[in-house]
Design an enzyme around this catalytic site. Structure first.
Site, mmCIF file in Angstrom:
data_model
loop_
_atom_site.group_PDB
_atom_site.id
_atom_site.type_symbol
_atom_site.label_atom_id
_atom_site.label_comp_id
_atom_site.label_asym_id
_atom_site.label_seq_id
_atom_site.Cartn_x
_atom_site.Cartn_y
_atom_site.Cartn_z
ATOM 1 N N ASP A 79 -2.652 -2.475 -3.701
ATOM 2 C CA ASP A 79 -3.057 -2.771 -2.559
ATOM 3 C C ASP A 79 -0.769 -3.495 -2.186
ATOM 4 O O ASP A 79 -0.849 -4.354 -2.701
ATOM 5 C CB ASP A 79 -3.531 -3.570 -1.644
ATOM 6 C CG ASP A 79 -3.553 -4.844 -1.583
ATOM 7 O OD1 ASP A 79 -4.237 -4.581 -3.321
ATOM 8 O OD2 ASP A 79 -4.149 -5.930 -0.944
ATOM 9 N N GLU A 146 -5.847 -7.647 -2.458
ATOM 10 C CA GLU A 146 -5.363 -8.627 -3.244
ATOM 11 C C GLU A 146 -4.897 -8.863 -2.023
ATOM 12 O O GLU A 146 -5.116 -10.626 -1.646
ATOM 13 C CB GLU A 146 -4.290 -8.921 -3.801
ATOM 14 C CG GLU A 146 -3.997 -10.048 -4.390
ATOM 15 C CD GLU A 146 -2.794 -10.517 -4.270
ATOM 16 O OE1 GLU A 146 -2.677 -11.447 -4.321
ATOM 17 O OE2 GLU A 146 -2.492 -9.908 -2.947
#
Length: 486
Positions: A79, A146
């Site tokens: 991400d 994350e």
């Protein structure tokens, strides 16, 4: 523009980065990028698995002659932080990142670049797809989410990985080897308030824009302006002098980004309009001087807008401004043991007040768990004074340094031999997934490194081309030097 990127060296890495950046990959909406990486592994004919959380694991056997080496885990997150300038039209959910080359830097047009952690992902993809790079057995771990909770790392089960050494490719200074990081926790204050009829007068949009922003962990020590704090400071000054009434406040966006912009709508009685304009102009000059070094493009402005029908109840308005003023922001305590390391901090990340309800979001970080709890309690106590409902979540642990690990010595020695100077072995205030992964893999040695990426979590994010070349050369040499299994 992205064709420029594909011509850069090392071409395999930059081409994978361009492919990755064509896939929308916001945190908590990683379905498309998970499928992208899964298909990538399957097309290569490599063992590929997606776990229950959405993490992707790809295994590649050792190249000929390196079968007896230790298996290494290469880890990066899929991400990226989504931030854009207010004047940039861009839909992160549907568009790929628009990149361009500016001298020795790769940048994006008005948005975050996604080099954090896309360069790490691309480097791992380049190793997996290579046919001529010597390497030991590889386990590639691509985690999800994350940036907004680390849920991929938190939900990764023990026993899925066999490697004893993990290379996390998520550090953003090419002279650093990171062996420890802070933990974090989210705090959110919510509630409702009464609205009353707007006074007779004029309405204005008050805006704080042009701040530098940045990573709320890695950049928190740089003293950059927080748009939420600056907006609140101006509003409290105005309400203390004149009978202005606030309709709404909308500042910041993501917890892990230092807020760059804030907007508020205010109603001003006719008799105070001229004085309010003069006060804002004076404050603009004050802030410009205070932040001329860290935020040279800071702009405080006041522009006419449509008069609202409702404003905040006056009593709530004063409580809100004073509590936000009291909320800790920035460095809370420096480490007494490690020179220059922020030990604890808070980022007042998001302030949204409109239509009778409010939400105020913070991200608290500390490398000391008890101090993290102490700071969380300070924030909670402040907001409970205005009877807010304060909830916490998204907690993740810090990563305790192990300077005596085999991988630390190997990488330190290799760095000095290759570049003629020692690497900076350190701990950081930003959050990394290593501490979380270590809970289910306590025997695994871990280290983090990467190329120069500046301005992460802001539209100023940029990645240095020459540094990526240095990082890639270093990564290949480290992979080649992984020791024989004991």
């Amino acid at each position: 523009m992205n064709e420029q990127i594909r011509q850069l060296a090392p071409t395999a890495l930059w081409n994978h980065f361009a492919d990755l950046n064509a896939v929308p990959r916001p945190s908590k909406k990683e379905e498309r990028v998970i499928d992208f990486v899964k298909k990538f592994g399957e097309v290569l004919g490599l063992e590929t698995k997606v776990d229950e959380a959405g993490n992707v694991i790809i295994r590649k056997p050792a190249s000929k002659g390196m079968e007896d080496r230790e298996t290494i885990v290469l880890q990066s997150h899929l991400d990226m932080v989504h931030q854009k300038n207010s004047d940039t039209t861009f839909d992160f959910n549907t568009q790929g990142i628009e990149m361009y080359v500016d001298g020795d830097w790769v940048k994006a047009k008005g948005t975050t670049l996604g080099a954090d952690n896309g360069i790490g992902v691309a480097a791992i993809m380049a190793l997996l797809s290579s046919t001529d790079i010597a390497h030991p057995p590889l386990e590639a771990l691509f985690t999800i989410d994350e940036e907004t909770g680390m849920t991929g790392a938190l939900e990764l089960k023990g026993g899925l990985l066999t490697g004893k050494m993990l290379l996390n490719l998520d550090t953003e200074e090419d002279t650093e080897l990171t062996i420890g990081c802070a933990g974090g926790i989210d705090a959110t204050a919510t509630g409702n308030y009464q609205q009353v009829n707007a006074p007779v007068g004029e309405a204005f949009e008050l805006s704080v824009t042009g701040l530098t922003g940045g990573h709320s962990g890695g950049d928190i020590h740089l003293g950059r302006g927080n748009a939420n704090k600056l907006m609140n400071r101006v509003l409290l000054e105005l309400t203390g002098k004149y009978d202005i009434r606030i309709t709404d406040i909308n500042g910041g966006s993501l917890r892990n980004a230092i807020p760059r912009e804030s907007f508020a709508t205010i109603a001003v009685e006719d008799k105070h309009v001229a004085a309010v304009k003069e006060t804002v102009a004076q404050f603009a000059e004050i802030l410009r001087k205070e932040f001329k070094t860290t935020d040279p493009n800071l702009l405080l402005s006041l522009n006419g807008t449509v008069m609202p029908t409702q404003v905040m109840d006056k009593e709530f308005q004063q409580k809100l401004l004073r509590v936000i003023y009291a909320c800790p922001n920035g460095i809370y305590r420096m480490s007494p043991d490690i020179q220059g390391l922020v030990q604890s901090s808070n980022n007042l990340a998001r302030v949204l007040v409109e239509d009778g309800s409010y939400s105020i979001q913070c991200l608290t970080r500390s490398s000391v768990e008890t101090e993290k709890d102490d700071l969380r309690m300070a924030i909670t106590s402040a907001f409970e004074l205005m009877e807010a409902n304060v909830t916490t979540g998204g907690a993740y642990p810090g990563w305790q340094p192990n300077p005596n690990a085999t991988i630390v010595k190997l990488m330190s020695d290799t760095y000095k031999e290759m570049f003629g100077e020692p690497a900076h072995v350190n701990a950081v205030h930003a959050g990394l997934e290593c501490g979380i992964l270590g809970r289910n893999y306590p025997e695994m040695e871990m280290i983090s490194f990467g190329p120069n990426i500046y301005g992460a979590h802001s539209p100023d994010e940029r990645c240095q081309i020459s540094s990526v070349q240095k990082f890639w050369k270093y990564l290949l040499e480290v992979v080649n030097r992984i020791p024989v299994k004991k």
